[in-house]
Design a protein around this motif. Structure first.
Motif, PDB file in Angstrom:
ATOM      1  N   LEU A   1      12.254   7.711   7.059  1.00 54.09           N
ATOM      2  CA  LEU A   1      12.941   6.853   6.011  1.00 54.09           C
ATOM      3  C   LEU A   1      11.963   5.664   5.571  1.00 54.09           C
ATOM      4  O   LEU A   1      11.767   5.126   4.788  1.00 54.09           O
ATOM      5  N   GLY A   2      11.257   5.132   6.638  1.00 53.55           N
ATOM      6  CA  GLY A   2      10.054   4.284   6.491  1.00 53.55           C
ATOM      7  C   GLY A   2       9.176   4.565   5.534  1.00 53.55           C
ATOM      8  O   GLY A   2       8.503   3.801   4.861  1.00 53.55           O
ATOM      9  N   ARG A   3       8.897   5.946   5.250  1.00 52.08           N
ATOM     10  CA  ARG A   3       7.768   6.211   4.436  1.00 52.08           C
ATOM     11  C   ARG A   3       8.306   6.560   2.870  1.00 52.08           C
ATOM     12  O   ARG A   3       7.541   6.557   1.951  1.00 52.08           O
ATOM     13  N   THR A   4       9.873   6.223   2.877  1.00 52.39           N
ATOM     14  CA  THR A   4      10.185   6.314   1.497  1.00 52.39           C
ATOM     15  C   THR A   4      10.704   5.142   0.706  1.00 52.39           C
ATOM     16  O   THR A   4      10.753   4.928  -0.381  1.00 52.39           O
ATOM     17  N   ILE A   5      10.294   3.873   1.993  1.00 51.89           N
ATOM     18  CA  ILE A   5      10.452   2.620   1.265  1.00 51.89           C
ATOM     19  C   ILE A   5       9.500   2.386   0.189  1.00 51.89           C
ATOM     20  O   ILE A   5       8.013   2.417   0.463  1.00 51.89           O
ATOM     21  N   ASP A   6       9.695   1.616  -1.018  1.00 52.86           N
ATOM     22  CA  ASP A   6       8.958   1.432  -1.732  1.00 52.86           C
ATOM     23  C   ASP A   6       8.009   0.181  -1.395  1.00 52.86           C
ATOM     24  O   ASP A   6       8.708  -0.943  -1.594  1.00 52.86           O
ATOM     25  N   MET A   7       6.722   0.436  -1.321  1.00 48.77           N
ATOM     26  CA  MET A   7       5.785  -0.525  -1.080  1.00 48.77           C
ATOM     27  C   MET A   7       4.596  -0.718  -2.053  1.00 48.77           C
ATOM     28  O   MET A   7       3.543  -1.407  -2.121  1.00 48.77           O
ATOM     29  N   SER A   8       4.895  -0.239  -3.260  1.00 47.82           N
ATOM     30  CA  SER A   8       3.853  -0.289  -4.473  1.00 47.82           C
ATOM     31  C   SER A   8       3.492  -1.649  -4.663  1.00 47.82           C
ATOM     32  O   SER A   8       2.344  -2.016  -5.117  1.00 47.82           O
ATOM     33  N   ASP A   9       4.681  -2.692  -4.720  1.00 51.21           N
ATOM     34  CA  ASP A   9       4.152  -4.111  -5.104  1.00 51.21           C
ATOM     35  C   ASP A   9       3.123  -4.769  -4.077  1.00 51.21           C
ATOM     36  O   ASP A   9       2.470  -5.454  -4.721  1.00 51.21           O
ATOM     37  N   LEU A  10       3.331  -4.299  -2.889  1.00 49.61           N
ATOM     38  CA  LEU A  10       2.330  -5.027  -2.014  1.00 49.61           C
ATOM     39  C   LEU A  10       1.157  -4.225  -1.985  1.00 49.61           C
ATOM     40  O   LEU A  10       0.093  -4.748  -1.611  1.00 49.61           O
ATOM     41  N   GLN A  11       1.339  -3.039  -2.203  1.00 50.29           N
ATOM     42  CA  GLN A  11      -0.054  -2.229  -2.175  1.00 50.29           C
ATOM     43  C   GLN A  11      -0.952  -2.814  -3.283  1.00 50.29           C
ATOM     44  O   GLN A  11      -2.038  -2.358  -3.141  1.00 50.29           O
ATOM     45  N   ALA A  12      -0.298  -3.170  -4.378  1.00 48.31           N
ATOM     46  CA  ALA A  12      -1.056  -3.695  -5.502  1.00 48.31           C
ATOM     47  C   ALA A  12      -1.650  -5.100  -5.365  1.00 48.31           C
ATOM     48  O   ALA A  12      -2.446  -5.788  -6.218  1.00 48.31           O
ATOM     49  N   ASP A  13      -1.356  -5.743  -4.315  1.00 47.51           N
ATOM     50  CA  ASP A  13      -1.660  -7.285  -3.913  1.00 47.51           C
ATOM     51  C   ASP A  13      -2.776  -7.152  -3.159  1.00 47.51           C
ATOM     52  O   ASP A  13      -2.796  -6.765  -1.886  1.00 47.51           O
ATOM     53  N   LYS A  14      -4.257  -7.480  -3.669  1.00 45.15           N
ATOM     54  CA  LYS A  14      -5.418  -7.495  -3.087  1.00 45.15           C
ATOM     55  C   LYS A  14      -5.304  -8.342  -1.814  1.00 45.15           C
ATOM     56  O   LYS A  14      -5.851  -7.962  -0.560  1.00 45.15           O
ATOM     57  N   MET A  15      -4.646  -9.521  -1.753  1.00 43.51           N
ATOM     58  CA  MET A  15      -4.576 -10.335  -0.602  1.00 43.51           C
ATOM     59  C   MET A  15      -3.951  -9.710   0.541  1.00 43.51           C
ATOM     60  O   MET A  15      -4.102  -9.827   1.717  1.00 43.51           O
ATOM     61  N   ILE A  16      -2.576  -8.845   0.275  1.00 44.93           N
ATOM     62  CA  ILE A  16      -1.745  -8.316   1.347  1.00 44.93           C
ATOM     63  C   ILE A  16      -2.732  -7.210   2.060  1.00 44.93           C
ATOM     64  O   ILE A  16      -2.623  -7.084   3.120  1.00 44.93           O
ATOM     65  N   MET A  17      -3.516  -6.705   1.111  1.00 47.00           N
ATOM     66  CA  MET A  17      -4.257  -5.578   1.691  1.00 47.00           C
ATOM     67  C   MET A  17      -5.361  -5.763   2.437  1.00 47.00           C
ATOM     68  O   MET A  17      -5.708  -4.935   3.391  1.00 47.00           O
ATOM     69  N   PHE A  18      -6.017  -6.992   1.931  1.00 48.31           N
ATOM     70  CA  PHE A  18      -7.119  -7.619   2.743  1.00 48.31           C
ATOM     71  C   PHE A  18      -6.588  -8.101   4.226  1.00 48.31           C
ATOM     72  O   PHE A  18      -7.335  -7.615   4.989  1.00 48.31           O
ATOM     73  N   GLN A  19      -5.559  -8.740   4.097  1.00 45.78           N
ATOM     74  CA  GLN A  19      -5.062  -9.013   5.541  1.00 45.78           C
ATOM     75  C   GLN A  19      -4.704  -7.813   6.512  1.00 45.78           C
ATOM     76  O   GLN A  19      -4.961  -7.701   7.602  1.00 45.78           O
ATOM     77  N   LYS A  20      -3.993  -6.764   5.760  1.00 46.44           N
ATOM     78  CA  LYS A  20      -3.695  -5.449   6.575  1.00 46.44           C
ATOM     79  C   LYS A  20      -4.857  -4.970   7.020  1.00 46.44           C
ATOM     80  O   LYS A  20      -4.956  -4.532   8.351  1.00 46.44           O
ATOM     81  N   LYS A  21      -6.006  -4.920   6.220  1.00 48.44           N
ATOM     82  CA  LYS A  21      -7.343  -4.132   6.871  1.00 48.44           C
ATOM     83  C   LYS A  21      -8.193  -4.888   7.867  1.00 48.44           C
ATOM     84  O   LYS A  21      -8.288  -4.372   8.852  1.00 48.44           O
ATOM     85  N   TYR A  22      -7.941  -6.468   7.577  1.00 51.02           N
ATOM     86  CA  TYR A  22      -8.717  -6.932   8.739  1.00 51.02           C
ATOM     87  C   TYR A  22      -7.908  -7.890   9.680  1.00 51.02           C
ATOM     88  O   TYR A  22      -7.999  -9.016  10.111  1.00 51.02           O
ATOM     89  N   TYR A  23      -6.628  -7.515  10.018  1.00 50.59           N
ATOM     90  CA  TYR A  23      -5.339  -8.221  10.675  1.00 50.59           C
ATOM     91  C   TYR A  23      -5.989  -8.524  11.869  1.00 50.59           C
ATOM     92  O   TYR A  23      -5.736  -9.820  12.396  1.00 50.59           O
ATOM     93  N   TYR A  24      -6.335  -7.604  12.638  1.00 51.10           N
ATOM     94  CA  TYR A  24      -6.745  -7.917  14.215  1.00 51.10           C
ATOM     95  C   TYR A  24      -7.871  -9.200  14.295  1.00 51.10           C
ATOM     96  O   TYR A  24      -7.814  -9.630  15.087  1.00 51.10           O
ATOM     97  N   TYR A  25      -8.884  -8.933  13.423  1.00 50.62           N
ATOM     98  CA  TYR A  25      -9.921  -9.998  13.441  1.00 50.62           C
ATOM     99  C   TYR A  25      -9.398 -11.303  13.038  1.00 50.62           C
ATOM    100  O   TYR A  25      -9.569 -12.309  13.805  1.00 50.62           O
ATOM    101  N   LEU A  26      -8.624 -11.294  11.973  1.00 52.06           N
ATOM    102  CA  LEU A  26      -8.104 -12.490  11.696  1.00 52.06           C
ATOM    103  C   LEU A  26      -6.949 -13.185  12.897  1.00 52.06           C
ATOM    104  O   LEU A  26      -6.967 -14.414  12.661  1.00 52.06           O
ATOM    105  N   TYR A  27      -6.248 -12.323  13.352  1.00 48.60           N
ATOM    106  CA  TYR A  27      -5.422 -12.869  14.388  1.00 48.60           C
ATOM    107  C   TYR A  27      -6.101 -13.201  15.517  1.00 48.60           C
ATOM    108  O   TYR A  27      -5.641 -14.301  15.990  1.00 48.60           O
ATOM    109  N   PHE A  28      -7.176 -12.593  16.052  1.00 43.90           N
ATOM    110  CA  PHE A  28      -7.860 -12.984  17.100  1.00 43.90           C
ATOM    111  C   PHE A  28      -8.367 -14.712  16.769  1.00 43.90           C
ATOM    112  O   PHE A  28      -8.434 -15.383  17.791  1.00 43.90           O
TER     113      PHE A  28
END
Length: 384
Positions: free
Chosen positions: A163-190
């Protein structure tokens, strides 16, 4: 908001249809046994032992006052990133934010160490859509320990995965800031969650590296995590349901005190798109005040609220009778606690029967005013 994302629409629809075939409703299968992920369980045990060591240093005065203040301020900065940013802005879209505010809240959310905003929002949208069922990552029907921390120590239920795969995340997928944080999350977190808080205490406050690590990272992290987890556990189990007796979440003054306003949980699940996440914006609700501050300085706008008439109608139609103004004496008297009978007592709880969380496979709606009616229709069709 549709239940299926545009990306992978056909695949997700097929998986959801398989669930529809196998189950008419989604509830809690108590015969299902979660499998423990031992590396997670041991990791959390070690983290809590180190964190408690750090708390001990704080309460016994074995670390400087400046470092304690720095740790507490940094902890609540991270909490604000979760509550105002990941929760009220990005998950529920209860207000809009300028790019500057988005960047600021994403930085604060990274401090909290609760995964990237994208993953946090996906899991929380899933939690609201399938609240307190096997489709909910932290299903409170499985008990306090599971919904507080146990869910992070065990493999996800198959419903959570599918069911998690059916959740609509298209609004956040279209947000470059959100996706940048997702991509580099562990580096940013450290950098922002570990390096900066520990370094500041060592360099500016002359703390030993071990004390700084134990207090500014470990103690801060476990205190913040458990404060957040109480919203999943205590705020689903111990309290009243003045807005919708068919919703498992409750109103908890205690949790609201700790989380700066996230404990008014029965209201929040009734009106998830309200920026206040509560009926009252000033009552143990610093997060709502923060959002209004951002609005005053031009960084936040389009704050969404439930109208007084909408709230009143919901209270009279579906509440459990414990509302402080529109409730009745009989329902209010059906409240008990271990020790003093006071809302700030963590065990303050209605003795009225808790609802049976049974949902259709499409789950509950998430965002708009019209969802209030849809919510009632869905629950009315399957709950007496």
């Amino acid at each position: 908001m549709t239940a299926v994302s545009e990306n992978g629409n056909l695949n997700n629809t097929t998986k959801l249809n398989s669930l529809l075939i196998n189950s008419k409703y989604i509830g809690t299968d108590y015969s299902y046994k979660h499998e423990i992920v031992w590396k997670n369980a041991i990791g959390f045990l070690i983290l809590h032992l180190l964190g408690l060591w750090g708390v001990g240093l704080m309460v016994t005065g074995n670390i400087g006052l400046k470092s304690c203040i720095w740790t507490i301020l940094y902890m609540y900065a991270g909490s604000t990133g979760v509550t105002v940013g990941a929760h009220r802005l990005f998950t529920h879209k209860s207000f809009k934010a300028t790019p500057l505010l988005k960047v600021f809240l994403l930085c604060l959310q990274t401090i909290a160490g609760q995964n990237s905003t994208f993953i946090w929002a996906r899991d929380h949208r899933l939690h609201h859509r399938y609240s307190d069922t096997d489709g909910d990552p932290h299903n409170s029907k499985r008990g306090f320990f599971f919904c507080h921390i146990g869910w992070l120590m065990m493999k996800k239920h198959p419903y959570v995965i599918e069911l998690g795969r059916t959740i609509d995340m298209s609004d956040l997928q279209a947000d470059k800031m959100i996706m940048f944080q997702k991509k580099y999350y562990y580096y940013l977190y450290f950098m922002v969650a570990f390096l900066i808080p520990v370094f500041v205490s060592i360099y500016f406050f002359n703390e030993h590296w071990l004390s700084s690590f134990l207090v500014c990272y470990c103690a801060r992290y476990i205190l913040q995590l458990n404060g957040t987890w109480l919203v999943n556990s205590a705020a689903h189990l111990y309290g009243t349901r003045p807005y919708d007796r068919k919703l498992q979440p409750v109103e908890s003054w205690f949790v609201s005190c700790i989380s700066l306003g996230e404990g008014w949980h029965n209201y929040h699940h009734a009106f998830p798109w309200d920026y206040k996440a509560a009926e009252e914006s000033m009552h143990f609700n610093c997060n709502a005040t923060i959002i209004r501050f951002f609005e005053r300085i031009g960084l936040a706008y389009d704050l969404k609220i439930a109208s007084p008439d909408m709230m009143r109608n919901r209270i009279l139609r579906s509440g459990d009778g414990t509302h402080h103004v529109l409730g009745n004496d009989e329902a209010k008297s059906a409240v008990s606690a271990i020790g003093p009978l006071h809302p700030l007592n963590p065990t303050y709880n209605s003795t009225l029967k808790s609802p049976d969380a049974i949902l259709k496979p499409e789950g509950l709606p998430l965002f708009h005013e019209k969802d209030v009616l849809i919510n009632d229709i869905i629950r009315g069709n399957i709950a007496g």
